[in-house]
Motif scaffolding. Sequence first.
Motif, PDB file in Angstrom:
ATOM      1  N   ASP A 161       0.842  -1.199   0.000  1.00 22.92           N
ATOM      2  CA  ASP A 161       0.000   0.000   0.000  1.00 22.92           C
ATOM      3  C   ASP A 161       0.872   1.243   0.000  1.00 22.92           C
ATOM      4  OD1 ASP A 161      -0.298   1.294   3.108  1.00 22.92           O
ATOM      5  OD2 ASP A 161       0.508  -0.729   2.953  1.00 22.92           O
ATOM      6  N   MET A 162       0.276   2.370  -0.360  1.00 22.08           N
ATOM      7  CA  MET A 162       1.025   3.622  -0.521  1.00 22.08           C
ATOM      8  C   MET A 162       0.330   4.736   0.258  1.00 22.08           C
ATOM      9  SD  MET A 162       2.423   5.178  -4.108  1.00 22.08           S
ATOM     10  CE  MET A 162       0.840   5.798  -4.733  1.00 22.08           C
ATOM     11  N   THR A 163       1.141   5.582   0.894  1.00 22.29           N
ATOM     12  CA  THR A 163       0.616   6.627   1.781  1.00 22.29           C
ATOM     13  C   THR A 163       1.160   7.985   1.366  1.00 22.29           C
ATOM     14  OG1 THR A 163       0.623   4.995   3.576  1.00 22.29           O
ATOM     15  CG2 THR A 163       0.319   7.301   4.184  1.00 22.29           C
ATOM     16  N   PRO A 164       0.437   8.732   0.542  1.00 23.95           N
ATOM     17  CA  PRO A 164       0.913  10.059   0.130  1.00 23.95           C
ATOM     18  C   PRO A 164       0.524  11.149   1.125  1.00 23.95           C
ATOM     19  CG  PRO A 164      -1.105   9.528  -1.029  1.00 23.95           C
ATOM     20  CD  PRO A 164      -0.792   8.336  -0.157  1.00 23.95           C
ATOM     21  N   SER A 165       1.332  12.193   1.156  1.00 28.55           N
ATOM     22  CA  SER A 165       0.949  13.417   1.866  1.00 28.55           C
ATOM     23  C   SER A 165       0.228  14.387   0.941  1.00 28.55           C
ATOM     24  CB  SER A 165       2.195  14.095   2.462  1.00 28.55           C
ATOM     25  OG  SER A 165       2.814  13.271   3.416  1.00 28.55           O
ATOM     26  N   TYR A 166       0.491  14.254  -0.360  1.00 28.31           N
ATOM     27  CA  TYR A 166      -0.177  15.039  -1.393  1.00 28.31           C
ATOM     28  C   TYR A 166      -0.641  14.076  -2.480  1.00 28.31           C
ATOM     29  CZ  TYR A 166       1.738  19.154   0.899  1.00 28.31           C
ATOM     30  OH  TYR A 166       2.032  20.132   1.825  1.00 28.31           O
ATOM     31  N   GLY A 167      -1.860  14.281  -2.951  1.00 23.54           N
ATOM     32  CA  GLY A 167      -2.462  13.291  -3.821  1.00 23.54           C
ATOM     33  C   GLY A 167      -2.291  13.538  -5.307  1.00 23.54           C
ATOM     34  N   GLU A 225     -10.592   7.756   9.004  1.00 22.45           N
ATOM     35  CA  GLU A 225      -9.920   8.054   7.741  1.00 22.45           C
ATOM     36  C   GLU A 225      -9.027   6.886   7.347  1.00 22.45           C
ATOM     37  OE1 GLU A 225      -7.795  11.610   8.920  1.00 22.45           O
ATOM     38  OE2 GLU A 225      -5.914  10.484   9.038  1.00 22.45           O
ATOM     39  N   THR A 226      -8.789   6.771   6.033  1.00 23.68           N
ATOM     40  CA  THR A 226      -7.871   5.756   5.549  1.00 23.68           C
ATOM     41  C   THR A 226      -6.439   6.250   5.719  1.00 23.68           C
ATOM     42  OG1 THR A 226      -7.988   6.671   3.315  1.00 23.68           O
ATOM     43  CG2 THR A 226      -9.512   4.880   3.855  1.00 23.68           C
ATOM     44  N   ARG A 227      -5.495   5.286   5.723  1.00 26.35           N
ATOM     45  CA  ARG A 227      -4.095   5.660   5.880  1.00 26.35           C
ATOM     46  C   ARG A 227      -3.505   6.189   4.582  1.00 26.35           C
ATOM     47  NH1 ARG A 227       0.627   1.590   8.028  1.00 26.35           N
ATOM     48  NH2 ARG A 227       0.833   1.034   5.835  1.00 26.35           N
ATOM     49  N   ALA A 275      -7.937  14.795   2.227  1.00 28.81           N
ATOM     50  CA  ALA A 275      -8.970  13.975   2.862  1.00 28.81           C
ATOM     51  C   ALA A 275      -9.920  13.385   1.827  1.00 28.81           C
ATOM     52  CB  ALA A 275      -9.741  14.804   3.893  1.00 28.81           C
ATOM     53  N   GLU A 276     -10.333  14.183   0.863  1.00 25.47           N
ATOM     54  CA  GLU A 276     -11.223  13.689  -0.189  1.00 25.47           C
ATOM     55  C   GLU A 276     -10.475  12.722  -1.110  1.00 25.47           C
ATOM     56  OE1 GLU A 276     -14.505  12.925  -2.369  1.00 25.47           O
ATOM     57  OE2 GLU A 276     -14.415  14.066  -0.500  1.00 25.47           O
ATOM     58  N   PHE A 277      -9.214  13.020  -1.372  1.00 21.84           N
ATOM     59  CA  PHE A 277      -8.413  12.180  -2.256  1.00 21.84           C
ATOM     60  C   PHE A 277      -8.252  10.775  -1.696  1.00 21.84           C
ATOM     61  CE2 PHE A 277      -4.305  10.507  -3.739  1.00 21.84           C
ATOM     62  CZ  PHE A 277      -4.459  10.626  -5.108  1.00 21.84           C
ATOM     63  N   LEU A 278      -8.152  10.661  -0.371  1.00 16.94           N
ATOM     64  CA  LEU A 278      -7.889   9.372   0.250  1.00 16.94           C
ATOM     65  C   LEU A 278      -9.128   8.506   0.431  1.00 16.94           C
ATOM     66  CD1 LEU A 278      -5.211  10.223   2.983  1.00 16.94           C
ATOM     67  CD2 LEU A 278      -4.885   9.376   0.655  1.00 16.94           C
ATOM     68  N   ARG A 279     -10.291   8.990   0.045  1.00 15.29           N
ATOM     69  CA  ARG A 279     -11.480   8.145   0.166  1.00 15.29           C
ATOM     70  C   ARG A 279     -11.355   6.949  -0.767  1.00 15.29           C
ATOM     71  NH1 ARG A 279     -15.352  10.689   3.098  1.00 15.29           N
ATOM     72  NH2 ARG A 279     -15.197  12.954   3.300  1.00 15.29           N
TER      73      ARG A 279
END
Length: 308
Positions: A127-133, A175-177, A290-294
């Motif tokens: 899995d991948m965890t961005p700070s900016y989407g 929220e998702t990671r 937040a919206e990007f990580l949905r």
Amino acid sequence: MTHRDKVLALMRAAQTELTTAFADCDGAARFRPHDWERPGGGGGWARILEDGAVFERAGVNVSAVRGTRIPPAISKKHDIDPGTGFFATGLSTVLHPLNPWVPAFHANFRYFEVDEGRTWWFGGGADMTPSYGFEEDARHLHRTLKECCDGFDPAFYPRAKRTCDEYFFLPHRQETRGVGGIFFDHLHPEGPGGWDRAFALVERGLGSLVTGYLPIVRRRAKTPYGERERRWQLLRRGRYVEFNLIHDRGTQFGLQTRGNTEAILMSLPPLASWSFDFRPEPDSEEERLAEFLRPREWLAAEPAEAGR
């Protein structure tokens, strides 16, 4: 060669390939070894890179542990006699880039045997965890992982993706990671050749990590950033720490089986922060995350221009 020997050989070979690729990508730092022995049986081989030009911390760990009593959590979950002996091996890699525009990345593939191999299963994921989407980054990772899964079963990727979305979720934050990926556990295909099919999936999964992640790193690593972006990255890393210490099964298993604490906690970023009730500026890149990580079907999304 026994099944456990074959899996361990795969994990060690993948560790060599990954450390070489990640060090070459970084260009300034190298991995240092940290080998360890476990009281009660087995041990591991940790490889750690720190303070590089691209990666602030990167780790690729392989462990192979055995014991006469299965860990209580696994005994209860899989309804196995707690007095049963076990063997477990796996590879775990975590990368925390220096540049906030580069996403963090995690992958783990593992194999578990009990009762002298009469009961076995595989697990794993990435899995991948961005700070900016960036949509193109998420699609690239998911496309690579889907191709890996399709060789096992075309119906496998949607299930593994959904499980990943559900697993890498912080219920206390709602929220998702990150942007997800794939996640599976207790994979035990029935019928002739089941073990070989599962092994081949894990082998392809390990082989997909470089092609799924490093093109994204190279695309973002030279993006300019300043104090604002760095502060946001450290705040997002705080959420990563919360998940790993509260919910991550791999962390819990490692500690329950008396694994090497330094190798287990290698997954944590070297720096993270928490700010009380932090609220991003309205209509900012940080707020849009937040919206990007949905959770969404990344491969069903309409192609977009490179960027946010």
